[in-house]
Design an enzyme around this catalytic site. Structure first.
Site, PDB file in Angstrom:
ATOM      1  N   CYS A  18     -10.266 -25.799  -2.299  1.00 29.67           N
ATOM      2  CA  CYS A  18      -9.372 -26.919  -2.013  1.00 29.67           C
ATOM      3  C   CYS A  18      -8.399 -26.507  -0.910  1.00 29.67           C
ATOM      4  O   CYS A  18      -8.330 -25.342  -0.536  1.00 29.67           O
ATOM      5  CB  CYS A  18      -8.588 -27.326  -3.248  1.00 29.67           C
ATOM      6  N   CYS A  21      -6.078 -23.688  -1.590  1.00 29.00           N
ATOM      7  CA  CYS A  21      -6.682 -22.359  -1.492  1.00 29.00           C
ATOM      8  C   CYS A  21      -6.594 -21.871  -0.055  1.00 29.00           C
ATOM      9  O   CYS A  21      -6.208 -20.732   0.214  1.00 29.00           O
ATOM     10  CB  CYS A  21      -8.154 -22.400  -1.893  1.00 29.00           C
ATOM     11  N   ASP A 471     -11.210  -6.975 -25.174  1.00 33.77           N
ATOM     12  CA  ASP A 471     -11.688  -8.286 -25.585  1.00 33.77           C
ATOM     13  C   ASP A 471     -12.202  -8.064 -27.017  1.00 33.77           C
ATOM     14  O   ASP A 471     -12.616  -6.964 -27.348  1.00 33.77           O
ATOM     15  CB  ASP A 471     -12.839  -8.688 -24.656  1.00 33.77           C
ATOM     16  N   ASP A 644     -17.068  -7.578 -22.088  1.00 38.66           N
ATOM     17  CA  ASP A 644     -18.521  -7.554 -21.895  1.00 38.66           C
ATOM     18  C   ASP A 644     -18.919  -7.677 -20.427  1.00 38.66           C
ATOM     19  O   ASP A 644     -20.074  -7.532 -20.082  1.00 38.66           O
ATOM     20  CB  ASP A 644     -19.204  -8.634 -22.746  1.00 38.66           C
ATOM     21  N   ASP A 648     -15.541 -12.200 -19.213  1.00 38.00           N
ATOM     22  CA  ASP A 648     -14.172 -11.850 -18.844  1.00 38.00           C
ATOM     23  C   ASP A 648     -14.115 -11.140 -17.499  1.00 38.00           C
ATOM     24  O   ASP A 648     -13.288 -10.275 -17.268  1.00 38.00           O
ATOM     25  CB  ASP A 648     -13.526 -11.001 -19.941  1.00 38.00           C
TER      26      ASP A 648
END
Lengths: 746, 55
Positions: A18, A21, A471, A644, A648
């Site tokens: 956008c 950005c 996590d 993992d 994330d």
């Protein structure tokens, strides 16, 4: 930092969608020191940057800090470079237009990150060639090259030894001495003279300069004095010149052997040959010739050559290289096997499922090779010292000569010997080898334990980590979730929710989807990361997800119990209670991290955390909130994130060190600086990081200490009681770099 | 193309930055807009886009 004229770079930015950005990226670039102007084009994703003295590396850093990325090319080259020249080579390459970063590993692999719009791998290769190096593109780890170097050194050492023995045995025969020592100095020692010339062309000086100078001075001086005496026996030091070259070759050969062994270590896990089956016939082929679908035989005691599936037979396979688990696993027909695993007993026929260069192990080898070129911050200091070291030694040698000859009135011969001894004693290469070898040996150790270090710098960052974020699902827990309770307000509604969850890969969704019993028509599927899913199931609007997500999208009484709620046609219709068990090594790992004084944090999207003393728990986090959490923690020190590596990836990228879990699948799909096979490996990583920095410190202390002690001795500070003649100075110097090499691997 | 309810920008519907509120899908241009919406969806739905939530 070199002064560069103003020039323009075009960069391809990733992640802009956008106008804001584009503005953010432009702001980030313009705020970089040495950037005059920048234009960012949202449509093409390109940024035009006008640099006035600033570096491309800083621009890329700024873009990454603002949350976007830049597309860069990487290329690796193998060159015959001396460790003390690493800094010089790196600087020259980094001064090229379009180069972002250059790093060099202990084995001479130069890894360059560059902007593909401004330069190319071929241009960088040309620049290295121009500097006088023999360059090979490192498509894969070329053990062969290290081996060739070692063998050629050994051959020269053999020649040098034979002719040096001749010089020593026939001291009284001047003609034999001059000729035999010439063979040693000019044939066996040719590598030193070539290296010295190359360094001179690059306006620098290295180890070879010192060896070449000292051996040539001794030999030339002896030849002149012999000629002046009409070839009658007189004062000459052909034996000294020959021994000097021989001793240094001993050191170089040992050093080269250690490098060769260590660069062979990782690729040796990759079998280069495989037994391909053609019907009943078995033929030995290179793994590179295998195609997906081929059948290969693996016999007891061999490594599996490719990733594939067992087609026939059974056997116990040891996969420690891939999973860190040393207990063999029984593999039967239909089970997957990975290249690099060892068949302890039995016989397998494996159908190839992945071409060898794309196999997991090939990815590991590539990652490890790149990590070995890591550059720890301490290297900056070492490079600075190395750059001045050799010229300083040359000046010291001249000074020693002047003091002894002019001030103290010592004879010309002894003064020359002292000057040469100073040249021969100085050892810059131990300095140059100290850091890269420590990194290399730690990375190799990690690889043997199934830990893949992709970014060697992580070894240093880990040492400074103040907080570590885990996590929960699939990392601290087994990731094998089970639905233990279903609460249906509308009978049969859970089946609809299970059908809606089928297309999601989230572990909780998978557990719920396993409850589906009949086929349904599922359309308009939408997934909301960290919140839930929506789908039309048999024409009914179904929403499944977190409590707050369901409450904001449906009416009705929110159920008291349950981790996951669901709604049909806008009304809450039931809930699921899901359980996951902690991994066996979770408590122990977290406890040990706490006892190291590290702040341990658990971040989870679930509504339940873990109950462990001293561990901070943050529940109900969306992926972007995990990123936010890491950012907050970073204000009080370095942060590591363990997850993992797929769900994330963003939090991992935000952390100083990203640690991803894997058990030998696909590296390429994973984020993370380090890939670990189990929780205990996280502790192992911390130990390795400490070990690396300890080794670096010890190596540097040795290198500095050695020079501080030996140079004054060679310069005759205790002469005549204690003094080292040139050949013994050379021996001490060779041994110094051998000691650093050996010490790094101990 | 959909409209970001927070800043009013046009957003491609293939983006992963989306949420569902009151059964309706909303798409966002950035994580900042998405989290602003999730904190107080009603205010954006009542008074329309207010511009980017950060500087």
């Amino acid at each position: 930092m070199s002064l560069r004229l103003k020039h323009q770079e075009q960069l391809q930015i990733v992640g802009m969608h956008c106008a804001t950005c584009a503005i953010t990226v432009r702001k980030a670039i313009v705020s970089t020191p040495g950037v005059e102007e920048a234009e960012v084009n949202l449509a093409s994703g390109e940024a035009k940057v006008i640099l006035a003295g600033g570096s491309l590396k800083d621009v890329v850093k700024s873009v990454r800090r603002s949350g976007y990325d830049v597309i860069l090319g990487t290329a690796s080259f193998l060159i015959d470079v001396r460790p003390e020249e690493f800094g010089k080579v790196r600087q020259r390459i980094e001064e090229m237009e379009g180069v972002v970063l250059a790093t060099i590993s202990a084995t001479g692999v130069v890894r360059v990150e560059y902007n593909p719009y401004s330069t190319s791998a071929s241009e960088i290769e040309r620049e290295l060639t121009k500097m006088g190096f023999k360059v090979e593109r490192a498509g894969q780890l070329r053990v062969a090259k290290a081996e060739v170097e070692f063998r050629s050194l050994l051959q020269r050492l053999l020649v040098a030894s034979i002719f040096t023995a001749l010089v020593l045995a026939l001291r009284g025969l001047p003609i034999t001495s001059i000729l035999s020592s010439a063979v040693v100095v000019f044939y066996a020692g040719i590598g030193f003279h070539k290296g010295a010339l190359r360094a001179l062309r690059n306006r620098s000086a290295n180890m070879d300069t010192l060896v070449s100078l000292s051996s040539l001075i001794l030999w030339a001086f002896s030849s002149v004095s012999l000629l002046l005496n009409h070839l009658r026996p007189s004062i000459y030091y052909f034996d000294g010149a020959a021994m000097l070259v021989t001793f240094i070759l001993v050191g170089r050969s040992l050093e080269s052997y250690l490098k060769f062994k260590s660069s062979e270590e990782v690729p040796s896990m990759v079998r280069l040959k495989a037994r391909k089956l053609n019907g009943e016939l078995e033929e030995e082929v290179d793994t590179t010739e295998l195609n997906v679908g081929d059948l290969v035989a693996v016999k007891s005691g061999e490594r599996v050559p490719v990733d594939g599936v067992v087609n026939y037979g059974e056997g116990e396979v040891e996969e420690s290289l891939l999973t860190g688990e040393s207990k063999p696993v029984l593999k039967r027909v239909g089970d997957p096997v990975l290249a690099g695993a060892m068949l302890v007993n039995g016989y397998l026929q494996v159908r190839v499922t992945r071409s060898p260069e794309r196999g997991y192990l090939a990815q590991v080898v590539r990652a490890v090779r790149e990590a070995q070129a890591a550059r720890l911050p301490v290297q900056d200091l070492v490079d600075k010292v190395s750059a001045y070291f050799v010229p300083l030694v040359m000046a010291a040698s001249l000074l020693a000569f002047s003091v002894w000859y002019f001030l103290l009135g010592t004879g010309l011969v002894q003064s020359i010997l002292i000057a040469v001894s100073v040249l021969a004693a100085a050892c810059p290469c131990a300095l140059g080898l100290a850091t890269p070898l420590a990194v290399l040996s730690s990375i190799n150790r990690a690889t043997r334990k199934g830990i893949v270090i992709r970014r060697g710098e992580a070894l240093q960052s880990l040492r400074e980590v103040k907080a570590i974020v885990f996590d929960k699902t699939g990392t601290l827990t087994e990731g094998k979730l089970k639905v233990i309770k279903v609460n249906e307000l509308i009978p049969g509604s859970a089946e609809m929710a299970a059908a809606a969850e089928e297309r999601s890969s989230h572990p909780v969704a998978k557990a719920i989807a396993s409850l589906r019993r009949t086929t349904h028509e599922v359309t308009d599927f939408e997934e909301f990361p960290g919140q839930g899913v929506y789908a039309k199931v048999d024409g009914v609007d179904v929403i499944v997800g977190r409590r707050d997500f369901i409450q904001s999208n449906a009416d009705g009484e929110p159920l008291e119990d349950g981790d996951v709620l669901y709604a049909l046609n806008g009304r809450i219709a039931g809930s699921f209670t899901v359980r996951d068990s902690l991994r066996a090594d979770a408590l122990d790992t977290l406890g040990r991290l706490l006892s190291r004084g590290i702040r341990v944090v658990v971040a989870t999207g679930d509504s339940k955390g873990v109950d462990i003393n001293g561990v901070e728990v943050h529940t109900g986090l969306l992926p972007e909130e995990k990123v936010e959490l890491v950012r907050r923690l970073k204000s009080s020190g370095k942060v590591a994130f363990v997850g993992d590596g797929i769900n994330d990836a963003a939090a991992m990228a935000e952390a100083d060190v990203g640690i991803a879990f894997s058990s030998g699948t696909d590296l390429a799909k994973k984020a993370g600086d380090v890939i670990v096979p189990n929780l205990h490996s996280v502790l192992e990583l911390f130990r390795l990081s400490e070990r690396t920095l300890r080794k670096v410190k010890q190596n540097l202390t040795w290198a500095f200490g050695y020079n501080a002690l030996l140079l004054p001795l060679a310069a005759g500070i205790l002469y005549p009681e204690l003094w080292l003649p040139p050949q013994y100075s050379a021996l001490a110097m060779s041994m110094s770099s051998v000691i650093v090499s050996l010490w790094s691997f101990l | 193309m959909a409209q970001d309810p927070v800043c009013g920008m046009k957003v491609d519907e293939s983006t992963n930055l989306k949420t569902m509120y009151r059964g309706k899908l909303y798409y966002f241009c950035s994580p900042a807009c998405k989290s602003a919406f999730q904190k107080d969806p009603e205010s954006y739905l009542r008074s329309g886009p207010k511009g980017m939530p950060h500087g």
